[in-house]
Scaffold this motif. Structure first.
Motif, PDB file in Angstrom:
ATOM      1  N   LYS A 157      -6.375  15.534   5.996  1.00  0.00           N
ATOM      2  CA  LYS A 157      -6.983  16.802   5.600  1.00  0.00           C
ATOM      3  C   LYS A 157      -7.275  17.732   6.771  1.00  0.00           C
ATOM      4  O   LYS A 157      -7.817  18.816   6.581  1.00  0.00           O
ATOM      5  CB  LYS A 157      -8.274  16.533   4.823  1.00  0.00           C
ATOM      6  N   ASP A 201       0.840  -1.206   0.000  1.00  0.00           N
ATOM      7  CA  ASP A 201       0.000   0.000   0.000  1.00  0.00           C
ATOM      8  C   ASP A 201       0.873   1.253   0.000  1.00  0.00           C
ATOM      9  O   ASP A 201       0.607   2.212  -0.734  1.00  0.00           O
ATOM     10  CB  ASP A 201      -0.915   0.012   1.234  1.00  0.00           C
ATOM     11  N   ASP A 249       2.159   2.349  -3.282  1.00  0.00           N
ATOM     12  CA  ASP A 249       1.138   2.621  -4.303  1.00  0.00           C
ATOM     13  C   ASP A 249       0.637   4.057  -4.129  1.00  0.00           C
ATOM     14  O   ASP A 249       0.005   4.379  -3.123  1.00  0.00           O
ATOM     15  CB  ASP A 249      -0.021   1.634  -4.146  1.00  0.00           C
ATOM     16  N   TYR A 250       0.927   4.918  -5.099  1.00  0.00           N
ATOM     17  CA  TYR A 250       0.547   6.328  -4.972  1.00  0.00           C
ATOM     18  C   TYR A 250      -0.964   6.498  -4.852  1.00  0.00           C
ATOM     19  O   TYR A 250      -1.455   7.445  -4.220  1.00  0.00           O
ATOM     20  CB  TYR A 250       1.077   7.129  -6.169  1.00  0.00           C
ATOM     21  N   ARG A 251      -1.731   5.556  -5.442  1.00  0.00           N
ATOM     22  CA  ARG A 251      -3.190   5.662  -5.366  1.00  0.00           C
ATOM     23  C   ARG A 251      -3.683   5.474  -3.936  1.00  0.00           C
ATOM     24  O   ARG A 251      -4.658   6.101  -3.514  1.00  0.00           O
ATOM     25  CB  ARG A 251      -3.834   4.628  -6.301  1.00  0.00           C
ATOM     26  N   TRP A 252      -2.981   4.620  -3.188  1.00  0.00           N
ATOM     27  CA  TRP A 252      -3.343   4.432  -1.781  1.00  0.00           C
ATOM     28  C   TRP A 252      -3.125   5.732  -1.008  1.00  0.00           C
ATOM     29  O   TRP A 252      -3.953   6.129  -0.193  1.00  0.00           O
ATOM     30  CB  TRP A 252      -2.493   3.302  -1.175  1.00  0.00           C
ATOM     31  N   HIS A 253      -2.029   6.417  -1.300  1.00  0.00           N
ATOM     32  CA  HIS A 253      -1.740   7.683  -0.622  1.00  0.00           C
ATOM     33  C   HIS A 253      -2.813   8.727  -0.946  1.00  0.00           C
ATOM     34  O   HIS A 253      -3.243   9.479  -0.065  1.00  0.00           O
ATOM     35  CB  HIS A 253      -0.359   8.198  -1.042  1.00  0.00           C
ATOM     36  N   LEU A 254      -3.225   8.763  -2.197  1.00  0.00           N
ATOM     37  CA  LEU A 254      -4.244   9.739  -2.589  1.00  0.00           C
ATOM     38  C   LEU A 254      -5.581   9.459  -1.912  1.00  0.00           C
ATOM     39  O   LEU A 254      -6.363  10.384  -1.656  1.00  0.00           O
ATOM     40  CB  LEU A 254      -4.417   9.734  -4.113  1.00  0.00           C
ATOM     41  N   ARG A 255      -5.837   8.187  -1.608  1.00  0.00           N
ATOM     42  CA  ARG A 255      -7.097   7.831  -0.940  1.00  0.00           C
ATOM     43  C   ARG A 255      -7.032   8.067   0.565  1.00  0.00           C
ATOM     44  O   ARG A 255      -8.056   8.041   1.241  1.00  0.00           O
ATOM     45  CB  ARG A 255      -7.442   6.357  -1.204  1.00  0.00           C
ATOM     46  N   HIS A 256      -5.838   8.272   1.090  1.00  0.00           N
ATOM     47  CA  HIS A 256      -5.679   8.398   2.544  1.00  0.00           C
ATOM     48  C   HIS A 256      -4.941   9.690   2.911  1.00  0.00           C
ATOM     49  O   HIS A 256      -4.019   9.693   3.732  1.00  0.00           O
ATOM     50  CB  HIS A 256      -4.922   7.182   3.103  1.00  0.00           C
ATOM     51  N   LEU A 257      -5.349  10.764   2.297  1.00  0.00           N
ATOM     52  CA  LEU A 257      -4.748  12.063   2.601  1.00  0.00           C
ATOM     53  C   LEU A 257      -5.205  12.561   3.969  1.00  0.00           C
ATOM     54  O   LEU A 257      -6.368  12.397   4.342  1.00  0.00           O
ATOM     55  CB  LEU A 257      -5.142  13.091   1.535  1.00  0.00           C
TER      56      LEU A 257
END
Length: 212
Positions: free
Chosen positions: A204, A191, A194-202
């Motif tokens: 904020k 995870d 995987d950059y997509r995982w990071h984008l889903r777990h920002l």
């Protein structure tokens, strides 16, 4: 810097900007924008030529030259066309004390003008040393070597104030933060890579960070 100090500093810059640069202020008050542009570019070129004839120290000279180049670029029509924005128009507004001009813009222009005058006020102790250093006629080579040693030591002291990403302490802190984040989300190494995982777990909000 506290909010009150920042506001006081911004107000000081606004008050001093055109007092310290009356010649530029008068040009910016010209009614025709193209006449203003032409005169301001001409003024900038003449000021740059005068600076190059002065005895300003070499290191400060490079700061000045860069400042002049920045202003000439900002004033160019090509620059405006590329950005779809006119810095000159904003400068003209500030010259008329238009309240829509932000404090940040005043600060940018103020420090740009300082740089053009050879007084950039960055790393003040370093530049003070450069200004005061004199080479002797008897041993200019040795003096220059000593001068460069002093410059290096000054720069090294400044840089050492900031930790490097390769410092062991920073590496360990980064590793611990990574483990906390993965544990928080029940995630693994795949995870994390995987950059997509990071984008889903920002993160904020501060609450997200406080949950770590």
């Amino acid at each position: 810097m506290e909010t009150k100090e920042m506001n006081d500093y911004a107000e000081k810059i606004k008050n001093n900007l055109w007092i310290e640069n009356r010649d530029i202020h008068q040009i910016l008050l010209l009614e025709d924008v193209e006449e203003c542009r032409k005169n301001l570019i001409s003024h900038t070129i003449n000021a740059e030529l005068a600076m190059k004839e002065s005895d300003i120290p070499l290191i400060l000279r490079s700061v000045c030259v860069h400042g002049f180049d920045v202003l000439k670029n900002l004033l160019s029509k090509r620059h405006e066309k590329m950005l779809g924005f006119s810095t000159l128009e904003l400068m003209r507004k500030s010259a008329n004390f238009d309240e829509s001009v932000s404090d940040c813009f005043y600060a940018e222009i103020y420090h740009l003008f300082l740089a053009m005058k050879g007084n950039p006020k960055i790393y003040p102790s370093f530049f003070m040393m450069v200004k005061e250093y004199k080479f002797s006629e008897e041993n200019p080579g040795i003096d220059r070597s000593n001068f460069l040693d002093a410059v290096y030591n000054n720069i090294e002291k400044f840089l050492n104030k900031y930790p490097s990403g390769l410092d062991f302490e920073v590496i360990n802190k980064r590793r611990n933060n990574k483990e906390k984040i993965l544990n928080l989300f029940g995630a693994g190494e795949d995870d994390w890579n995987d950059y997509r995982w990071h984008l889903r777990h920002l993160f904020k909000s501060m609450n997200d960070i406080e949950n770590l």
